[in-house]
Design a protein around this motif. Structure first.
Motif, PDB file in Angstrom:
ATOM      1  N   VAL A 104     -12.244 -25.841  14.821  1.00  0.00           N
ATOM      2  CA  VAL A 104     -11.612 -27.138  14.561  1.00  0.00           C
ATOM      3  C   VAL A 104     -10.088 -27.022  14.706  1.00  0.00           C
ATOM      4  N   GLY A 105      -9.515 -25.997  14.105  1.00  0.00           N
ATOM      5  CA  GLY A 105      -8.075 -25.818  14.195  1.00  0.00           C
ATOM      6  C   GLY A 105      -7.604 -25.620  15.625  1.00  0.00           C
ATOM      7  N   LEU A 106      -8.349 -24.836  16.392  1.00  0.00           N
ATOM      8  CA  LEU A 106      -7.975 -24.587  17.787  1.00  0.00           C
ATOM      9  C   LEU A 106      -8.087 -25.849  18.629  1.00  0.00           C
ATOM     10  N   ILE A 107      -9.143 -26.625  18.414  1.00  0.00           N
ATOM     11  CA  ILE A 107      -9.324 -27.866  19.171  1.00  0.00           C
ATOM     12  C   ILE A 107      -8.190 -28.845  18.869  1.00  0.00           C
ATOM     13  N   VAL A 108      -7.830 -28.968  17.604  1.00  0.00           N
ATOM     14  CA  VAL A 108      -6.741 -29.869  17.219  1.00  0.00           C
ATOM     15  C   VAL A 108      -5.438 -29.425  17.867  1.00  0.00           C
ATOM     16  N   SER A 109      -5.166 -28.133  17.871  1.00  0.00           N
ATOM     17  CA  SER A 109      -3.926 -27.625  18.445  1.00  0.00           C
ATOM     18  C   SER A 109      -3.871 -27.852  19.947  1.00  0.00           C
ATOM     19  N   VAL A 110      -4.966 -27.578  20.634  1.00  0.00           N
ATOM     20  CA  VAL A 110      -5.006 -27.737  22.088  1.00  0.00           C
ATOM     21  C   VAL A 110      -4.913 -29.210  22.483  1.00  0.00           C
ATOM     22  N   SER A 111      -5.545 -30.086  21.703  1.00  0.00           N
ATOM     23  CA  SER A 111      -5.559 -31.514  22.036  1.00  0.00           C
ATOM     24  C   SER A 111      -4.208 -32.177  21.842  1.00  0.00           C
ATOM     25  N   GLY A 112      -3.379 -31.601  20.985  1.00  0.00           N
ATOM     26  CA  GLY A 112      -2.080 -32.210  20.720  1.00  0.00           C
ATOM     27  C   GLY A 112      -2.124 -33.326  19.705  1.00  0.00           C
ATOM     28  N   TRP A 113      -3.295 -33.575  19.136  1.00  0.00           N
ATOM     29  CA  TRP A 113      -3.445 -34.633  18.130  1.00  0.00           C
ATOM     30  C   TRP A 113      -2.931 -34.140  16.788  1.00  0.00           C
ATOM     31  N   THR A 114      -2.193 -34.980  16.088  1.00  0.00           N
ATOM     32  CA  THR A 114      -1.687 -34.636  14.768  1.00  0.00           C
ATOM     33  C   THR A 114      -2.521 -35.346  13.707  1.00  0.00           C
ATOM     34  N   PRO A 115      -3.272 -34.604  12.907  1.00  0.00           N
ATOM     35  CA  PRO A 115      -4.086 -35.226  11.867  1.00  0.00           C
ATOM     36  C   PRO A 115      -3.206 -35.915  10.823  1.00  0.00           C
ATOM     37  N   PRO A 116      -3.770 -36.827  10.051  1.00  0.00           N
ATOM     38  CA  PRO A 116      -3.002 -37.457   8.970  1.00  0.00           C
ATOM     39  C   PRO A 116      -2.423 -36.407   8.017  1.00  0.00           C
ATOM     40  N   GLN A 117      -1.246 -36.698   7.498  1.00  0.00           N
ATOM     41  CA  GLN A 117      -0.565 -35.741   6.642  1.00  0.00           C
ATOM     42  C   GLN A 117      -1.395 -35.364   5.414  1.00  0.00           C
ATOM     43  N   SER A 118      -2.151 -36.315   4.903  1.00  0.00           N
ATOM     44  CA  SER A 118      -2.970 -36.035   3.722  1.00  0.00           C
ATOM     45  C   SER A 118      -4.019 -34.962   4.015  1.00  0.00           C
ATOM     46  N   ILE A 119      -4.573 -34.983   5.224  1.00  0.00           N
ATOM     47  CA  ILE A 119      -5.568 -33.976   5.611  1.00  0.00           C
ATOM     48  C   ILE A 119      -4.909 -32.613   5.765  1.00  0.00           C
ATOM     49  N   LEU A 120      -3.756 -32.588   6.436  1.00  0.00           N
ATOM     50  CA  LEU A 120      -3.050 -31.319   6.632  1.00  0.00           C
ATOM     51  C   LEU A 120      -2.619 -30.704   5.302  1.00  0.00           C
ATOM     52  N   GLU A 121      -2.120 -31.549   4.402  1.00  0.00           N
ATOM     53  CA  GLU A 121      -1.668 -31.028   3.113  1.00  0.00           C
ATOM     54  C   GLU A 121      -2.849 -30.512   2.276  1.00  0.00           C
ATOM     55  N   SER A 122      -3.986 -31.195   2.367  1.00  0.00           N
ATOM     56  CA  SER A 122      -5.172 -30.728   1.644  1.00  0.00           C
ATOM     57  C   SER A 122      -5.640 -29.381   2.190  1.00  0.00           C
ATOM     58  N   ALA A 123      -5.688 -29.264   3.513  1.00  0.00           N
ATOM     59  CA  ALA A 123      -6.092 -28.008   4.128  1.00  0.00           C
ATOM     60  C   ALA A 123      -5.105 -26.896   3.796  1.00  0.00           C
ATOM     61  N   ASP A 124      -3.812 -27.246   3.791  1.00  0.00           N
ATOM     62  CA  ASP A 124      -2.776 -26.266   3.471  1.00  0.00           C
ATOM     63  C   ASP A 124      -2.918 -25.781   2.027  1.00  0.00           C
ATOM     64  N   MET A 125      -3.168 -26.705   1.119  1.00  0.00           N
ATOM     65  CA  MET A 125      -3.287 -26.351  -0.298  1.00  0.00           C
ATOM     66  C   MET A 125      -4.482 -25.429  -0.525  1.00  0.00           C
ATOM     67  N   LEU A 126      -5.626 -25.773   0.080  1.00  0.00           N
ATOM     68  CA  LEU A 126      -6.808 -24.931  -0.070  1.00  0.00           C
ATOM     69  C   LEU A 126      -6.617 -23.588   0.629  1.00  0.00           C
ATOM     70  N   GLY A 127      -5.996 -23.623   1.800  1.00  0.00           N
ATOM     71  CA  GLY A 127      -5.781 -22.401   2.562  1.00  0.00           C
ATOM     72  C   GLY A 127      -4.880 -21.411   1.850  1.00  0.00           C
ATOM     73  N   ARG A 128      -3.861 -21.919   1.165  1.00  0.00           N
ATOM     74  CA  ARG A 128      -2.954 -21.039   0.433  1.00  0.00           C
ATOM     75  C   ARG A 128      -3.665 -20.304  -0.706  1.00  0.00           C
ATOM     76  N   ALA A 129      -4.772 -20.855  -1.160  1.00  0.00           N
ATOM     77  CA  ALA A 129      -5.533 -20.201  -2.237  1.00  0.00           C
ATOM     78  C   ALA A 129      -6.375 -19.045  -1.722  1.00  0.00           C
ATOM     79  N   SER A 130      -6.574 -18.953  -0.405  1.00  0.00           N
ATOM     80  CA  SER A 130      -7.448 -17.933   0.162  1.00  0.00           C
ATOM     81  C   SER A 130      -6.987 -16.520  -0.166  1.00  0.00           C
ATOM     82  N   ALA A 131      -5.708 -16.233   0.081  1.00  0.00           N
ATOM     83  CA  ALA A 131      -5.198 -14.875  -0.129  1.00  0.00           C
ATOM     84  C   ALA A 131      -5.239 -14.452  -1.597  1.00  0.00           C
ATOM     85  N   PRO A 132      -4.685 -15.238  -2.526  1.00  0.00           N
ATOM     86  CA  PRO A 132      -4.728 -14.792  -3.921  1.00  0.00           C
ATOM     87  C   PRO A 132      -6.139 -14.702  -4.490  1.00  0.00           C
ATOM     88  N   LEU A 133      -7.015 -15.625  -4.083  1.00  0.00           N
ATOM     89  CA  LEU A 133      -8.390 -15.555  -4.589  1.00  0.00           C
ATOM     90  C   LEU A 133      -9.110 -14.321  -4.047  1.00  0.00           C
TER      91      LEU A 133
END
Length: 310
Positions: free
Chosen positions: A174-203
């Motif tokens: 999904v991330g690769l397709i979004v990057s290649v397509s040039g489409w920018t998802p809504p900020q709320s989606i990006l921020e949600s993914a960013d927030m969850l993703g940042r928890a990956s390393a410490p968890l």
């Protein structure tokens, strides 16, 4: 060197906290498994979506990507051959061992070292892309087909369909397709993914610490000592040497760029390998002890690398 010390200090603090939580039983008896599943099914896929969707892939496809790919695949292949012929391990254990010998800790330690030691985050992005788009999906697909089913003999449809349901593969795609397509998802989606993703390393680090409760590394009768030694030697010595040879003589790199390639290859085994092993219930001790041993060894190895190449 202060950057190396700082990066390792962060890791040891969080792992130590996980160990204390395990000793006190504050999170219950199944905390390690629960955290590992949370990282596997939610946080890491979110990290992949956000990282790739917001990356400039033109800067990622570089000599660093080729060097990281060659060194990791070479070391992983050596482990597979040696462990199969010498140790007679089955496919799930071989896959976990290969990852333990070649899957680099890019987030927890790689980013701090890239920022504070190499002063260049661009060394991490190609390695991250290789690991999450190619290496992880191939390894996890193999585990899906062998560890969960107990056999590689499956129908053609199941062979294709089972890996496609893997959350790591889905997040990376999904991330690769979004990057290649040039489409920018809504900020709320990006921020949600960013927030969850940042928890990956410490968890993942907390889960790693939890698994150390009451554990003795190289415990007789329980720990696969030869597997751990093989994976650790390949990770901390063979992989940096292969990266050096590839960067120096295949791509003609010198100076700081050569130093960066070797340092990145000398990073320890990622804790996510333990997350994968826990998920598939194969090679947990191998993944856990390899990550611990290589983390300890990486301190002097990176220090010597800095002394020789700078």
């Amino acid at each position: 060197m202060s950057g190396v010390v700082s990066g390792f200090t962060v890791i040891f603090i969080i792992v130590g906290l996980g160990y204390l939580l395990g000793r006190t039983g504050a999170l219950g008896d199944h905390a390690s498994t629960t955290l590992s599943r949370l990282v596997f099914f939610v946080c890491t896929p979110a990290l992949l979506v956000h990282s790739l969707a917001t990356s400039d892939l033109s800067a990622v496809f570089s000599s660093t990507l080729a060097i990281a790919s060659i060194s990791a695949l070479s070391v992983g292949l050596v482990y597979l051959v040696v462990a199969r012929l010498w140790l007679r391990r089955e496919i799930p254990e071989l896959v976990v061992g290969a990852l333990s010998s070649s899957y680099v800790n890019t987030v927890n330690l790689g980013l701090p070292i890239a920022i504070f030691v190499l002063d260049d985050e661009s060394f991490i992005a190609p390695l991250l892309l290789f690991q999450i788009v190619f290496y992880s999906p191939v390894a996890l697909a193999t585990l899906d087909l062998t560890a969960l089913d107990g056999s590689t003999r499956t129908s053609v449809w199941r062979t294709v369909a089972v890996p496609l349901r893997n959350p790591i593969l889905i997040g990376g795609a999904v991330g690769l397709i979004v990057s290649v397509s040039g489409w920018t998802p809504p900020q709320s989606i990006l921020e949600s993914a960013d927030m969850l993703g940042r928890a990956s390393a410490p968890l993942a680090l907390l889960a790693f610490g939890l698994t150390l409760t009451g554990v003795t590394v190289f415990k007789k009768g329980e720990s696969p000592r030869r597997d751990i030694v093989l994976a650790s030697i390949l990770k901390m010595f063979a992989m940096p040497l292969i990266a050096y040879a590839t960067a120096r003589w295949m791509f003609g790199l010198t100076g700081h760029k050569l130093f960066g390639q070797v340092v990145i290859a000398a990073l320890p085994t990622a804790q996510n390998v333990l997350v994968y092993a826990t998920r598939y219930r194969h090679g947990e001790i191998l993944a856990r002890d390899s990550a611990l041993v290589t983390t300890l060894l990486s301190i002097p190895v990176i220090a010597v690398t800095a002394w020789l190449l700078t």
